[in-house]
Scaffold this motif. Structure first.
Motif, PDB file in Angstrom:
ATOM      1  N   ASN A  77      47.335  32.657  42.461  1.00 56.88           N
ATOM      2  CA  ASN A  77      46.652  32.572  41.176  1.00 56.88           C
ATOM      3  C   ASN A  77      45.568  31.482  41.188  1.00 56.88           C
ATOM      4  N   GLY A  79      43.635  31.108  38.178  1.00 56.04           N
ATOM      5  CA  GLY A  79      43.215  31.191  36.784  1.00 56.04           C
ATOM      6  C   GLY A  79      42.599  29.907  36.249  1.00 56.04           C
ATOM      7  N   HIS A 167      49.031  37.977  36.018  1.00 52.08           N
ATOM      8  CA  HIS A 167      47.995  36.979  36.312  1.00 52.08           C
ATOM      9  C   HIS A 167      46.617  37.373  35.784  1.00 52.08           C
ATOM     10  N   TRP A 170      42.750  36.954  37.754  1.00 50.70           N
ATOM     11  CA  TRP A 170      42.509  35.763  38.576  1.00 50.70           C
ATOM     12  C   TRP A 170      43.537  35.656  39.698  1.00 50.70           C
ATOM     13  N   ASN A 255      43.932  39.236  30.481  1.00 49.21           N
ATOM     14  CA  ASN A 255      43.917  37.795  30.735  1.00 49.21           C
ATOM     15  C   ASN A 255      44.773  37.010  29.742  1.00 49.21           C
ATOM     16  N   ALA A 258      47.418  35.507  31.606  1.00 45.87           N
ATOM     17  CA  ALA A 258      47.059  34.662  32.752  1.00 45.87           C
ATOM     18  C   ALA A 258      47.471  33.209  32.520  1.00 45.87           C
ATOM     19  N   ARG A 259      47.681  32.516  33.630  1.00 46.27           N
ATOM     20  CA  ARG A 259      48.016  31.090  33.575  1.00 46.27           C
ATOM     21  C   ARG A 259      47.021  30.332  34.438  1.00 46.27           C
TER      22      ARG A 259
END
Length: 349
Positions: A77, A79, A167, A170, A255, A258-259
């Motif tokens: 990841n 992000g 995720h 990203w 998104n 996402a993190r």
């Protein structure tokens, strides 16, 4: 029944910082090679001649290595901490794609892949097995995104990039091809539905249809891969984008899951989050190399980068930047001189 050998690999992958580790057949037939051939035949690869010369090897994992049986597909990841797209509104600052604000992901991921491959080989030897393993990041002629979808990491969205329910958009990919047979994971289905957010977000209309891209119109291709002067319509559409483009990625509703990246080497360097155009246009080759040491930006070279910066200066609407652009009118690089003249004309009205 013995322990599932995949669990050892997943555990070691997590210890090395990978956020996803799944398995797919590398030997089963697929249609990805045919789709790539149509892309190249249509000329949508632009000046990326390597896509044509390696087309046969890219057609299928076994075309590159006939001993490949399993693809171990890894995701890391990267992000951002927040939506990056609002930063485009400040035309005095250059916009660098999220993926390129930290260290070169090729180096980060390749090193971890080699470590994991070594651990896998050592365990197999301890069990009396000797299948080969080979590691790949996206510099090799292997189509990672179709393999990632087959392994269940995500799916190729309408923007042709891989996206994930975990995720978002990203996720860096790496692959270990193994000569051993591992039980494959379930493939991921497409979950875009009727959404067209990525298609409508594109500033240059680079998507002739959902799930298709024409690289010749894509700002990532133009800022990174294309060496010459651009057509004016793309210079204007680029806005403040000086390396890559995140519009289709950032616009995706997935998104919301996402993190932010946890790998420190992939986190953005402060000097690359919103660099002033006036500083970047002054870079000579030595200063360019120093600023972008360990960065993927370094590979495009100073002239191509400063060309992009000058296009962004032309779009800035700030006449005070004319003086900075004028300093590049006598630049040794013809593409830089052309961009400087264009930026001055545009700012002068």
């Amino acid at each position: 029944m013995g322990a599932d050998p995949r669990e050892f690999i997943r555990k070691k992958a997590a210890e090395l910082g990978f956020d996803a580790c799944r398995f797919a057949s590398a030997a089963d037939p697929w249609s990805a090679g045919e789709r790539l051939a149509h892309f190249v035949e249509a000329g949508r690869h632009g000046d990326m001649g390597w896509m044509e010369t390696t087309l046969e090897r890219r057609a299928h994992p076994t075309a590159m290595w006939d001993g490949a049986r399993t693809a171990i597909v890894l995701g890391m990841n990267y992000g951002p901490d927040a939506d990056p797209l609002p930063a485009l509104a400040d035309r005095s600052k250059g916009y660098i794609s999220v993926y390129a604000r930290g260290d070169d992901y090729h180096e980060v991921i390749k090193g971890r892949l080699k470590q994991l491959a070594g651990q896998v080989s050592a365990r197999q030897k301890a069990l009396g097995q000797t299948p080969e393993v080979k590691v790949f990041v996206d510099t090799a002629p292997l189509m990672e995104k179709p393999l990632a979808q087959r392994a269940g990491l995500g799916w190729q969205g309408k923007h042709t990039n891989l996206l994930s329910r975990e995720h978002g958009n990203w996720l860096f990919l790496g692959v270990i091809l193994s000569g051993a047979d591992y039980t494959p994971d379930a493939a991921e289905a497409e979950h875009c539905g009727s959404c067209t957010a990525c298609l409508t977000a594109c500033p240059t209309d680079a998507f002739p249809a959902p799930f298709q891209i024409d690289a010749r119109r894509c700002l990532s291709y133009l800022t990174i891969e294309y060496a010459g002067p651009w057509p004016e319509e793309f210079r204007i559409a680029a806005g403040a984008r000086i390396y890559g483009c995140d519009d289709c990625l950032g616009a995706c509703p997935w998104n919301k899951f996402a993190r932010a990246a946890h790998e420190m080497r992939l986190k953005p360097r402060p000097e690359l989050e919103a660099p002033p155009l006036a500083d970047l246009v002054a870079l000579d080759d030595a200063a360019f190399r120093a600023l972008f040491a360990k960065s993927p930006i370094k590979r495009i070279g100073r002239d191509r980068f400063v060309r992009n910066v000058l296009y962004a200066i032309g779009n800035s609407g700030d006449p005070s930047l004319i003086a900075a652009a004028e300093l590049r009118l006598d630049d040794p690089g013809p593409v830089v001189r052309d961009a400087a003249a264009w930026a001055i004309r545009r700012l002068a009205g």
